[in-house]
Design a protein around this motif. Structure first.
Motif, short mmCIF file in Angstrom:
data_model
loop_
_atom_site.label_atom_id
_atom_site.label_comp_id
_atom_site.label_asym_id
_atom_site.label_seq_id
_atom_site.Cartn_x
_atom_site.Cartn_y
_atom_site.Cartn_z
N ASN B 144 0.80 -1.24 0.00
CA ASN B 144 0.00 0.00 0.00
C ASN B 144 0.83 1.29 0.00
O ASN B 144 0.29 2.35 0.25
N ILE B 145 2.11 1.21 -0.23
CA ILE B 145 2.92 2.43 -0.32
C ILE B 145 3.34 2.61 -1.78
O ILE B 145 4.05 1.77 -2.33
N PHE B 146 2.93 3.75 -2.36
CA PHE B 146 3.19 3.98 -3.78
C PHE B 146 4.02 5.24 -4.03
O PHE B 146 4.45 5.48 -5.14
N ASP B 147 4.19 6.03 -2.99
CA ASP B 147 4.90 7.31 -3.15
C ASP B 147 5.09 7.87 -1.74
O ASP B 147 4.58 7.31 -0.77
N PHE B 148 5.83 8.98 -1.63
CA PHE B 148 5.90 9.69 -0.35
C PHE B 148 4.50 10.18 0.03
O PHE B 148 4.08 10.08 1.16
N MET B 149 3.85 10.76 -1.00
CA MET B 149 2.55 11.37 -0.77
C MET B 149 1.48 10.62 -1.56
O MET B 149 1.78 9.96 -2.55
N THR B 150 0.28 10.77 -1.12
CA THR B 150 -0.84 10.35 -1.95
C THR B 150 -1.85 11.50 -1.89
O THR B 150 -1.56 12.55 -1.33
N ALA B 541 -7.98 13.38 -15.36
CA ALA B 541 -6.72 12.86 -14.81
C ALA B 541 -5.91 14.00 -14.23
O ALA B 541 -5.98 15.14 -14.69
N PHE B 542 -5.14 13.70 -13.22
CA PHE B 542 -4.32 14.71 -12.56
C PHE B 542 -3.10 14.04 -11.94
O PHE B 542 -3.06 12.81 -11.79
N ALA B 543 -2.13 14.88 -11.59
CA ALA B 543 -0.90 14.33 -11.00
C ALA B 543 -0.58 15.08 -9.71
O ALA B 543 -0.82 16.28 -9.59
N ILE B 544 -0.04 14.33 -8.76
CA ILE B 544 0.47 14.92 -7.52
C ILE B 544 1.53 13.97 -6.99
O ILE B 544 1.47 12.76 -7.24
N GLY B 545 2.50 14.51 -6.30
CA GLY B 545 3.58 13.67 -5.82
C GLY B 545 4.61 13.42 -6.91
O GLY B 545 4.68 14.16 -7.91
N LEU B 546 5.39 12.38 -6.72
CA LEU B 546 6.49 12.12 -7.65
C LEU B 546 6.26 10.91 -8.55
O LEU B 546 6.98 10.71 -9.52
N ALA B 547 5.23 10.10 -8.20
CA ALA B 547 5.15 8.81 -8.88
C ALA B 547 4.39 8.86 -10.19
O ALA B 547 4.85 8.30 -11.19
N GLY B 548 3.22 9.51 -10.22
CA GLY B 548 2.49 9.39 -11.47
C GLY B 548 1.18 10.11 -11.51
O GLY B 548 0.99 11.16 -10.88
N TYR B 602 0.85 -4.00 -10.53
CA TYR B 602 0.60 -4.29 -9.12
C TYR B 602 -0.41 -5.42 -8.97
O TYR B 602 -1.36 -5.53 -9.76
N LYS B 603 -0.21 -6.20 -7.96
CA LYS B 603 -1.17 -7.25 -7.60
C LYS B 603 -1.46 -7.10 -6.11
O LYS B 603 -0.52 -6.89 -5.34
N GLY B 604 -2.70 -7.24 -5.75
CA GLY B 604 -2.98 -7.17 -4.32
C GLY B 604 -4.16 -6.28 -4.01
O GLY B 604 -4.66 -5.55 -4.86
N PRO B 605 -4.59 -6.32 -2.78
CA PRO B 605 -5.84 -5.65 -2.40
C PRO B 605 -5.77 -4.12 -2.40
O PRO B 605 -6.79 -3.46 -2.34
N TYR B 606 -4.57 -3.56 -2.43
CA TYR B 606 -4.47 -2.10 -2.31
C TYR B 606 -4.10 -1.41 -3.62
O TYR B 606 -3.83 -0.22 -3.64
N LYS B 607 -4.10 -2.17 -4.72
CA LYS B 607 -3.64 -1.55 -5.96
C LYS B 607 -4.57 -0.42 -6.41
O LYS B 607 -4.15 0.47 -7.14
N GLU B 608 -5.82 -0.43 -5.91
CA GLU B 608 -6.75 0.65 -6.25
C GLU B 608 -6.28 1.99 -5.66
O GLU B 608 -6.69 3.05 -6.11
N ASN B 609 -5.47 1.92 -4.64
CA ASN B 609 -4.99 3.17 -4.01
C ASN B 609 -3.79 3.76 -4.76
O ASN B 609 -3.34 4.86 -4.45
N ALA B 610 -3.28 3.02 -5.70
CA ALA B 610 -2.06 3.45 -6.40
C ALA B 610 -2.39 4.54 -7.41
O ALA B 610 -3.52 4.65 -7.87
N PRO B 611 -1.38 5.34 -7.79
CA PRO B 611 -1.60 6.20 -8.96
C PRO B 611 -1.92 5.26 -10.14
O PRO B 611 -1.34 4.17 -10.25
#
Lengths: 314, 702
Positions: B144-150, B541-548, B602-611
């Protein structure tokens, strides 16, 4: 010919010309006597301001409940001495040692399954405790002085109680007497506050003379003794409640002068070593005979420990 | 000196003799005088003896219980101790170059003894993601960690991805005070389980120091000091303070807090700003006043909390302990360092972010809680802030290169003591320690080694060796670790979570999305941060943080307009196709080399939280500073003129980490995700089914 070499009075070496061997004396005579005489003199001087301050500062003891007054004194002394300790001890080094001890104590808990860590931590704790002790010596020696003077003053209030009217007590005079020498002529005059009911009883082997007196009137009084036509005196306290009681008029011995500061000590060349009155014990588990010292110790420690963070003392 | 000691000794002996010669008066020496001085020592000795006895008496019983309970794991274990030294951002190419030049003898030796390989990093190659992948052995869809920020799906504003901190739920008002009822909530948002927790369940002890994303600390069989995302005392991720007499002509600052002070003769008065007072209405801020007296052109004295400190120009003070008074008898403890930057013509004073005092932590920063205290008591106080090295102050040009470098070195030294203590204490089990200096120094000093960097100054030699020196310092540390792991049963791994590259130009993805018609900015609102300028009714669509990039999905985002499922899938593919290969026409370089679809990688229950899309930038590019804070600018490409000149938030394939090991590892392409499973395997523990990593084939020693 015997030569005696004395270092500050407590280490004396003896040698003779033919054998040239040195023998260590833990207890010695001349050197030590000289030193003890100097200390006795110092103590007699120190007792003068000490008695003045003691009389002023401890005066409330006479009007307050015993448990209350000793609690107040212990608390104030604990905090005051803590403050003194702060400034005469190396707080930074003590702090580092305490931190190290604390850390190793925590490591006992954090790494409890490791025997090697436990043993090494124990060794470090002992080392820390030892250094703590070493760093405590100088502050200890400095603090001993005011504590001793204070305890001596407090002892006059709490160690015994004055005689009640009608109560009897033994008066003991110790003489600087050697076996075989004739005993001096000694008598005790009656005083307004007490009458002599028995004595004198002379115990030649101990060089002591005893009288029995009975208190007949409340108040501070003096007992007058005639010894070979010289007059000497000893304070007497009769009454209820708390008042300063001088158990003994000491001789030329620095520890006695320290512990019984209220009366002028007998000189080194005096025939009398001391005069004491066997006052009754004060019955109390807080401020009674002997107990008061423990109570003082505990209460002063509690207050000192409580105020450690306030005064930022390590 | 000798004479003084001799006199003192004589005095001591004399007094002791006098005291002892009068036993009748011994009672006079009982009391606080003796008590303060001696009681403490005897109490310590007594406690030590008691605890030693307890330890000795109970150890055999505990040993038997432990052995019975863990016999299965112990019987299969192929190692006694595993040490993982994490050097954040250590780049394999740079390491290779320095090794070839003979500058890293210990890493070369480790390579000769065992192996040196590139280590596949996470997607994206960002420290919180990478270290979470390392510790859980899972992909981000599971941890469930995809970036510093979400982003907050409700407000679209940026929030920390790894931790949620909330005050007490209820308060009781008592006059001018309010009493918090119930505990404040500090919740770790990283999911899954660290592999040392599994080791602990099998009786294997772990000592984990400053592994990112371990705050708040979790319970397990071992000790742990938290790292990344541990806040400062004000609750931020690092708010430095800068006090100056100089009038601030720049209105825009992205970090820290400036205080305009007035010099009255030689004296300056100001205040340190602490946390909001939890016991007062309106969260009134706690403050500590201080007074500075300028002594001469290079020094000053400071009175703070009733103590006097000396400030020398360009020299950091030691950590100074602060006590903020919140309510009668309740204090909040912090620590900070001061750095006098200038006295004339302008007074300038830098103060580090106020770190949580490890000796008296206001919130749990270690497991058990006393571990932080233990380290502080053992080695002295230390930085506790997650991102302890103040890159913000360097970016804001408050700190000079040298000042920043000194700070990095100080923090590394603090950590070195912790690491060596852990190696000393753990004879059997796992030790993991992460050093951040390599990462921070490369972030800050890349402009000195990259000739193509916009702020490269060919005439400036200062700072050019900073990266080489930090690699060499870490090499020495590796040497220390090798000495302590030289037995056959110990495995030493030196790893990094990613490599490094230059950060010359920033890409404003929001501007690109706007140009492509996926994002709409409201008229007159463009300068607003945190995506406040975005018209959500017309933004897909929008972007925030460093990942995507995130899609504005109905039901997930508060004002979503994209239907989940087919429409969202189609949009992901469409944006990815357009973005992949994005070219910086001005410089003729490809800025984006890869775009990863979260649903695929990504695989797993939290991939919906990802960018929804993770952008793989080319070397030299990264998400722009503006993009990171949700600002929509008027240009896609921005020249990076900040000190923060190196980065790794690019295509993961371009920035692998390193894996050195004192044993040979067969696999050609080891990944960060494999290390947890590898450690479990070495200790003879079967891998849990949820783990995505595989155990690497670590050879037995020769």
């Amino acid at each position: 010919m015997i030569w005696r070499v004395s270092i500050f009075g407590f280490k004396t070496f003896e040698t003779n010309e033919t054998q040239c061997n040195l023998t260590l004396y833990v207890k010695s005579s001349i050197g030590q006597d000289n030193l003890m005489g100097v200390i006795a003199k110092i103590m007699a001087w120190v007792n003068i301001p000490s008695n003045i301050f003691g009389k002023l500062l401890l005066a409330p003891v006479g009007v307050l409940q015993g448990w209350f007054s000793i609690t107040i004194i212990s608390a104030v002394a604990g905090v005051a001495l803590l403050a003194v300790f702060k400034y005469i001890s190396d707080q930074e080094t003590r702090g580092k040692i305490w931190d190290s001890i604390h850390a190793h104590m925590l490591s006992l808990r954090l790494f409890k399954d490791s025997l090697s860590v436990t043993m090494r931590a124990e060794a470090q704790i002992f080392k820390g405790a030892f250094f703590l002790l070493v760093y405590s010596i100088i502050p200890l020696l400095v603090i001993i002085i005011p504590v001793t003077l204070l305890l001596a003053q407090m002892g006059q209030w709490y160690q015994v109680r004055p005689l009640n009217v009608g109560e009897q007590a033994i008066v003991i005079m110790k003489l600087n007497h050697h076996m075989g020498e004739p005993f001096p002529e000694v008598s005790l005059d009656a005083a307004p506050a007490a009458e002599v009911t028995a004595g004198p009883v002379r115990v030649l082997s101990k060089g002591e003379i005893y009288w029995k007196i009975r208190a007949i009137e409340n108040g501070k009084d003096r007992l007058f003794f005639n010894i070979d036509n010289k007059k000497v005196e000893k304070a007497l306290s009769v009454g209820d409640g708390f008042s300063r009681v001088s158990v003994e008029r000491p001789g030329w011995n620095w520890t006695d002068i320290l512990m019984y500061p209220l009366e002028k000590p007998f000189g080194a060349d005096s025939m009398i070593t001391s005069i004491a009155i066997d006052y009754p014990d004060r019955e109390s588990k807080i401020c009674g005979t002997n107990w008061w010292v423990f109570y003082f110790f505990i209460v002063s420690m509690i207050f000192a420990v409580t105020f450690m963070p306030v005064l930022k003392v390590r | 000196m000798f004479l003084v000691l001799k006199t003192r000794l004589l005095f001591v002996l004399l007094t002791i003799s006098l005291v002892l010669s009068s036993p009748g008066t011994a009672q006079a020496y009982i009391g606080p005088g003796a008590g303060f001085a001696v009681m403490g020592s005897f109490l310590v000795m007594f406690t030590a003896i008691l605890s030693a006895l307890m330890a000795l008496l109970t150890w055999p019983i505990r040993y038997i219980i432990r052995t019975i309970r863990n016999r299965k794991a112990l019987s299969k274990s192929r190692v006694k101790k595993v040490v993982i030294l994490g050097l954040d951002g250590l780049d394999p190419s740079i390491a290779e170059t320095f090794m070839a030049e003979g500058k890293l003898p210990n890493l070369s030796k480790l390579n000769e003894q065992g192996c040196f390989k590139k280590l596949g990093t996470s997607i994206p190659s960002i420290s919180p993601v990478a270290w979470s992948t390392f510790q859980t052995g899972t992909n981000p869809g599971k941890h469930n960690i995809f970036d510093f920020m979400t982003r907050s799906p409700k407000s679209y504003s940026p929030i920390l991805s790894s931790v949620e901190i909330k005050g007490s739920p209820r308060t009781i008002n008592l006059g001018k005070y309010r009493l918090p009822v119930g505990r404040a909530v500090i919740k770790l948002l990283r999911k899954s389980r660290p592999f040392w927790k599994i080791l602990g369940e099998h009786g294997i002890f772990s000592n984990i120091i400053r592994v990112p994303i371990t705050f708040p600390p979790e319970k397990f069989n071992g000790v742990q000091l938290s790292a990344m995302c541990v806040p400062d005392l004000r609750g931020t991720q690092g708010m430095f303070s800068f006090y100056t007499t100089k009038i601030d002509e720049t209105s825009e600052h992205t970090g820290g807090e400036r205080f305009q002070v007035v010099q009255d003769g030689d004296t300056i008065h100001s205040e340190l700003i602490g946390p909001p007072n939890p016991f007062k209405e309106n969260g009134q801020v706690l403050k500590i006043p201080f007074e500075i007296t300028i002594t001469d052109m290079s020094s000053a004295s400071m009175r703070l909390n009733g103590k006097l400190y000396r400030l020398d120009k360009d020299v950091y003070t030691d950590w100074i302990r602060l006590k903020f008074k919140a309510a009668p008898g309740i204090n909040v403890h912090g620590i900070c360092r001061f750095l006098l930057l200038g006295v004339s013509p302008e007074f300038e004073l830098y103060v580090t972010p106020i770190n949580i005092d490890p000796a008296k932590p206001v919130m749990p920063i270690s497991h058990p809680r006393v571990y932080a205290t233990y380290l502080a008591k053992l080695n002295g106080t230390y930085a506790t802030l997650g991102l302890a090295e103040d890159t913000w102050a360097l970016n804001e040009k408050v700190l000079k290169d040298d000042d920043f470098l000194t700070q990095c070195i100080q923090i590394d030294k603090e950590r070195e003591k912790m690491f060596l203590d852990a190696l000393d204490k753990v004879r059997q089990g796992l030790c993991v320690c992460v050093f951040d200096g390599t990462d921070r120094v490369q972030h800050a000093f890349w402009r000195h080694i990259d000739k193509k960097h916009p702020v490269y100054d060919k005439d400036k030699l200062e700072g050019r060796d900073a990266i080489e020196e930090v690699y060499q310092r870490m090499d020495q540390l590796v040497g220390e670790a090798m000495v302590r792991c030289n037995d056959r049963d110990s495995v030493l791994m030196v790893i990094s979570d990613h490599g490094f590259a230059s950060f010359r130009y920033g890409v404003d993805l929001n501007r690109w999305l706007e140009e492509q018609g996926y994002l709409k900015v409201m008229d007159g609102k463009r300068p607003e941060k945190h995506l406040a300028a975005v018209d959500w009714s017309q933004t897909s669509a929008f972007a925030i943080g460093l990942a995507g990039i995130y899609l504005n999905i109905k039901g997930r985002e508060a004002q979503g307009i994209v239907s989940p499922g087919e429409e969202a899938d189609k949009l992901r593919r469409e944006i990815a196709e357009k973005l992949e290969g994005l070219t910086d026409t001005e410089r003729g370089e490809t800025a984006v080399v890869n775009v990863y679809n979260a649903m695929d990688v990504y695989k797993g229950p939290y991939k919906e939280n990802a960018p929804d899309l993770i952008v793989g930038y080319n070397r030299g590019y990264r998400a722009s500073w503006e993009n990171a804070i949700g600002l929509v600018t008027e240009a896609v490409f921005h020249t990076n003129r900040r000190a923060w000149s190196g980065d790794h938030c690019i295509d993961p394939a371009l920035v692998p980490g390193v894996l050195f090991c004192n044993r040979h590892i067969e696999d050609d392409n080891p990944r960060l995700i494999d290390l947890g499973p590898t450690v479990l395997d070495m200790f003879g523990i079967g891998l849990p089914g949820y783990m995505d990593g595989k155990a690497l084939a670590v050879a037995e020693p020769d």
